[in-house]
Design an enzyme around this catalytic site. Structure first.
Site, PDB file in Angstrom:
ATOM      1  CB  SER A 169      -0.703   0.053   1.285  1.00  0.00           C
ATOM      2  OG  SER A 169      -1.319   1.208   1.504  1.00  0.00           O
TER       3      SER A 169
ATOM      4  CE1 TYR B  23      -4.337  -1.990   5.212  1.00  0.00           C
ATOM      5  CE2 TYR B  23      -3.160  -0.107   4.566  1.00  0.00           C
ATOM      6  CZ  TYR B  23      -3.771  -1.201   4.290  1.00  0.00           C
ATOM      7  OH  TYR B  23      -4.100  -1.331   2.823  1.00  0.00           O
TER       8      TYR B  23
END
Ligand code: NAD
Length: 265
Positions: A147, A160
Site C-alpha cells: 500500500s 496497518y
C-alpha cells in the site's frame, strides 16, 4: 484487456481473491493463461459461481479455498491444497488484507495481532513454503499487495501502516536472496482503490465527520491522492500482470506506487 496466453502452464495463488483487488488480479492472470487458486472468505455459492464463470470464460483450472490466513497452519494447508488441486505455485500474490482505524491508545491488541498475522506473517509463511519449488523450476513471481501505507503513514492506522512497511521490507530482503534464481519479488503500493474495504471506510468517515458521501470521498478519503480519483482495480491488476511477465524480469525488490501522485508530496 488483451493479454494473450503468456502465463499458460503457470499456476497462480492469489490470496484474498474472492473480492476487490485480488479478484481483479486472479481474473487478469487467468485471462493471461494461468491456472488459478482463488482464495478468501465470503458466501460459498457466490464464490463458486464466480469461479465457474472465470473457468468457463478462460478455459483455465480455477479452484477456491477459504483458509483463514491468520493461522500459519492454514497457510500451509492452502499451499498444499493449491499444489494438489491446481499445481505447484509459480506465481504467489500475497493480497489478503484488512483494516482497522483507531487511536493507538485504544487500538485493540487482538486487531493488531489479526492485521499483522494476516498481512505480514501469512506473506512470510506463503513465501517460505513456495520458494523451494520455484527455485527447482527456475522461475517464479512473488507479488505482495502492500500500500502507499507501506511507504508513508497516516494517523490512526498503526497496525496497518506497521504491517505494510514490514511487508515492503520482507519484499526487499526476499528479492535480494532470490536475485539469481529467476524469481522476482515485488510490492505494489496502491493509493485508494474503490473496493469493499474502502466502501466500508467511506461509510465510517461519513458517520464520523457528519458529511455527505461525495464530500467524504473528495475531502477526506482522497485528500492525499492528488488525482482526486480512485485507482481502478483493473489498473492494479494490469501492473500485477506486467510484473508476472518476462519484460519485468529485471524488476525485483521494488515497491511500486500506483497512487495518483500521493507519495510524490
Ligand atoms: P477486500 O476487502 O475487497 O478483499 C480482502 C480479501 O481478503 C477478501 O478476499 C477476504 O476474504 C480476504 N480476507 C480477509 N480476512 C481474511 C482472513 N482472515 N483469512 C483469509 N482471507 C481473508 O480488500 P481490497 O481492498 O481488495 O484489498 C486487497 C489488498 O490490497 C489488501 O492487502 C489491502 O491492504 C491492499 N490495499 C487496498 C487498497 C484499497 O484502497 N482498497 C489500497 C492499498 C492497498
Amino acid at each position: 484487456m488483451s493479454t494473450g496466453t503468456f502465463l499458460a502452464g503457470r499456476t497462480a495463488l492469489v490470496t484474498g481473491s474472492t473480492s476487490g483487488i485480488g479478484r481483479g488480479i486472479a481474473q487478469a492472470l487467468a485471462r493471461a493463461g494461468a491456472d488459478v487458486m482463488v482464495h478468501g472468505l465470503g458466501a460459498p455459492a457466490m464464490i463458486a459461481a464466480d469461479c465457474a464463470a472465470l473457468a468457463a470464460e478462460t478455459g483455465r483450472r480455477i479452484g477456491w479455498d477459504a483458509a483463514d490466513l491468520t493461522s500459519p497452519g492454514e497457510v500451509e494447508r492452502l499451499i498444499v491444497a493449491t499444489r494438489e488441486r491446481i499445481g505447484p505455485v509459480d506465481i504467489l500474490v500475497n493480497n489478503a488484507g484488512i483494516q482497522h482505524v483507531s487511536p493507538v491508545e485504544e487500538f485493540p491488541p487482538e486487531k493488531w495481532e489479526m492485521i499483522r498475522s494476516l498481512m505480514l506473517d501469512a506473506s512470510f509463511h506463503a513465501i517460505r513454503l513456495t520458494v523451494a519449488g520455484m527455485k527447482q523450476r527456475g522461475w517464479g513471481r512473488i507479488v505482495n499487495l502492500a500500500s502507499v501505507h507501506g511507504l508513508v503513514a497516516s494517523p490512526f492506522k498503526s497496525a496497518y501502516v506497521a504491517a505494510k512497511h514490514a511487508q515492503v521490507g520482507l519484499t526487499k530482503s526476499v528479492a535480494l536472496e532470490l536475485a539469481e534464481t529467476g524469481i522476482t519479488c515485488n510490492a505494489i503500493c496502491p493509493g485508494y482503490v474503490r473496493t469493499p474495504l474502502v466502501e466500508g471506510q467511506i461509510a465510517d468517515q461519513a458517520r464520523v465527520h457528519g458529511l455527505p458521501r461525495e464530500r467524504v470521498i473528495r475531502e477526506v478519503i482522497l485528500a492525499a491522492q492528488p488525482t482526486k480519483r480512485f485507482v481502478e482495480i483493473e489498473e492494479v491488476a494490469s501492473l500485477a500482470l506486467f510484473l508476472c511477465g518476462d519484460s519485468a524480469r529485471s524488476i525485483t525488490g521494488a515497491a511500486i506506487p500506483i497512487d495518483g501522485g500521493w507519495t510524490s508530496r
